[in-house]
Design a protein around this motif. Sequence first.
Motif, short mmCIF file in Angstrom:
data_model
loop_
_atom_site.label_atom_id
_atom_site.label_comp_id
_atom_site.label_asym_id
_atom_site.label_seq_id
_atom_site.Cartn_x
_atom_site.Cartn_y
_atom_site.Cartn_z
N MET A 2 -49.55 59.97 -7.66
CA MET A 2 -50.58 60.91 -7.23
C MET A 2 -51.95 60.42 -7.66
O MET A 2 -52.11 59.96 -8.80
N ASP A 3 -52.91 60.50 -6.77
CA ASP A 3 -54.27 60.08 -7.05
C ASP A 3 -55.04 61.23 -7.69
O ASP A 3 -55.43 62.19 -7.01
N VAL A 4 -55.23 61.16 -9.01
CA VAL A 4 -55.95 62.22 -9.73
C VAL A 4 -57.38 62.33 -9.23
O VAL A 4 -57.94 63.42 -9.14
N THR A 5 -57.98 61.20 -8.86
CA THR A 5 -59.35 61.19 -8.37
C THR A 5 -59.49 62.04 -7.11
O THR A 5 -60.46 62.78 -6.95
N PHE A 6 -58.50 61.94 -6.23
CA PHE A 6 -58.54 62.73 -4.98
C PHE A 6 -58.40 64.21 -5.29
O PHE A 6 -59.07 65.05 -4.67
N ILE A 37 -61.11 67.17 -4.38
CA ILE A 37 -60.81 68.42 -3.66
C ILE A 37 -61.34 69.60 -4.47
O ILE A 37 -62.00 70.50 -3.93
N PHE A 38 -61.04 69.63 -5.76
CA PHE A 38 -61.49 70.72 -6.63
C PHE A 38 -63.01 70.81 -6.61
O PHE A 38 -63.57 71.91 -6.46
N SER A 39 -63.68 69.68 -6.77
CA SER A 39 -65.14 69.67 -6.84
C SER A 39 -65.76 70.12 -5.52
O SER A 39 -66.74 70.88 -5.51
N ALA A 40 -65.19 69.65 -4.41
CA ALA A 40 -65.73 70.03 -3.10
C ALA A 40 -65.60 71.53 -2.87
O ALA A 40 -66.56 72.18 -2.43
N LEU A 41 -64.45 72.09 -3.18
CA LEU A 41 -64.24 73.52 -2.99
C LEU A 41 -65.10 74.35 -3.94
O LEU A 41 -65.65 75.39 -3.56
N PHE A 42 -65.22 73.88 -5.18
CA PHE A 42 -66.04 74.61 -6.15
C PHE A 42 -67.50 74.61 -5.71
O PHE A 42 -68.20 75.62 -5.85
N ALA A 43 -67.95 73.49 -5.15
CA ALA A 43 -69.35 73.39 -4.73
C ALA A 43 -69.63 74.26 -3.51
O ALA A 43 -70.64 74.95 -3.45
N ILE A 44 -68.73 74.22 -2.54
CA ILE A 44 -69.02 74.92 -1.28
C ILE A 44 -68.73 76.42 -1.37
O ILE A 44 -69.47 77.24 -0.82
N ILE A 45 -67.68 76.81 -2.07
CA ILE A 45 -67.37 78.23 -2.22
C ILE A 45 -68.22 78.85 -3.33
O ILE A 45 -68.62 80.00 -3.25
N ASN A 46 -68.51 78.06 -4.36
CA ASN A 46 -69.44 78.43 -5.43
C ASN A 46 -69.12 79.81 -6.02
O ASN A 46 -69.88 80.77 -5.82
N PRO A 47 -68.01 79.93 -6.74
CA PRO A 47 -67.64 81.24 -7.31
C PRO A 47 -68.66 81.76 -8.32
O PRO A 47 -68.73 82.98 -8.54
N GLN A 82 -51.66 61.40 0.02
CA GLN A 82 -52.14 62.12 -1.16
C GLN A 82 -52.05 63.63 -0.97
O GLN A 82 -52.88 64.39 -1.46
N GLU A 83 -51.02 64.06 -0.24
CA GLU A 83 -50.85 65.48 0.03
C GLU A 83 -50.65 66.28 -1.26
O GLU A 83 -51.19 67.39 -1.41
N MET A 84 -49.88 65.73 -2.21
CA MET A 84 -49.65 66.42 -3.48
C MET A 84 -50.96 66.59 -4.24
O MET A 84 -51.22 67.66 -4.82
N ALA A 85 -51.80 65.56 -4.23
CA ALA A 85 -53.09 65.64 -4.91
C ALA A 85 -53.96 66.72 -4.28
O ALA A 85 -54.67 67.44 -4.99
#
Length: 211
Positions: A1-5, A9-19, A145-148
Motif C-alpha cells: 500500500m502506498d502511504v503517500t497516496f 487523499i486525506f489531505s485533499a479531502l481535508f482541504a476541500i471539505i475543510n471541517p 492503490q484502492e486500499m490506500a
Amino acid sequence: MDVTFAIKIFSALFAIINPIAGVPIFLSLTAGMAPGEQRRTAILVTITVAIGSVVSALAGTAILEFFGLTVNNFRLAGGLVVLLLALSLLNGEDSPAHAGSAAEQKTYKTASNVAFYPMSIPLLLGPGSIATLVVYAHEGRSTGQEMAFWIGLAAFLIVLAAMMITAPFIGRVVSPTVMSVTKRLMGMILAAIGVEMMVTSLTALFPGWTH
C-alpha cells in the motif's frame, strides 16, 4: 500500500471539505439545540457525508460512462471547480458551490433537518469534493492503490466525526483569526490540487501538448 497516496487523499479531502471552517457553520445551524441533539446531528452529518463519499467513489465512474463522459473529462471540469473554490477561499469568501446561492441560504433558517441539508449537502459534500472523490477513486483503482484510497477516506471521516461532535468545544477555543488563516491555507492547497487535476487531464487528452 502506498502511504503517500493515502495521505494525499486525506489531505485533499481535508482541504476541500475543510471541517475546521465547517465548525462555526454547524454551530450556527444547531444554535438552540440541546447538547444531546447537537451530538445526534453531528453523527447524522458524518453518516451522510460517509454514504455520499462511498457512493461517489464506487458509482462515479459508472455514472460518467452512462452519460458518455470519461474520467479525464470529469477531471478537467472538477479541477476547474476546485480551482474556483480555492480562489474564493483565498479571497476570504464563501463559494456558492458549497455555501449555496442566496435563495438557498434563506431556506437554511427554516430547515428542519440541517444534518442532511444544508450541512452535509452542499456545505461539506459539494461539487468540488464529489469531483475529487470520483477522480481519486478512479486513480486508485487504475494504479492498484484502492486500499490506500479507502484508508485515506476512512481517516478523514474519523477526523470529520471527531470535529463535528466536539464542535461546541472547538468553537470556544479557536479564534476567528485562526479560522481565517486556515481558510486561506486550505485555499492554497486546493489551488494546487485543482491545477494538478487540470494538468493531468490535459496531458491525457492531448498527449503532445507537453512537448
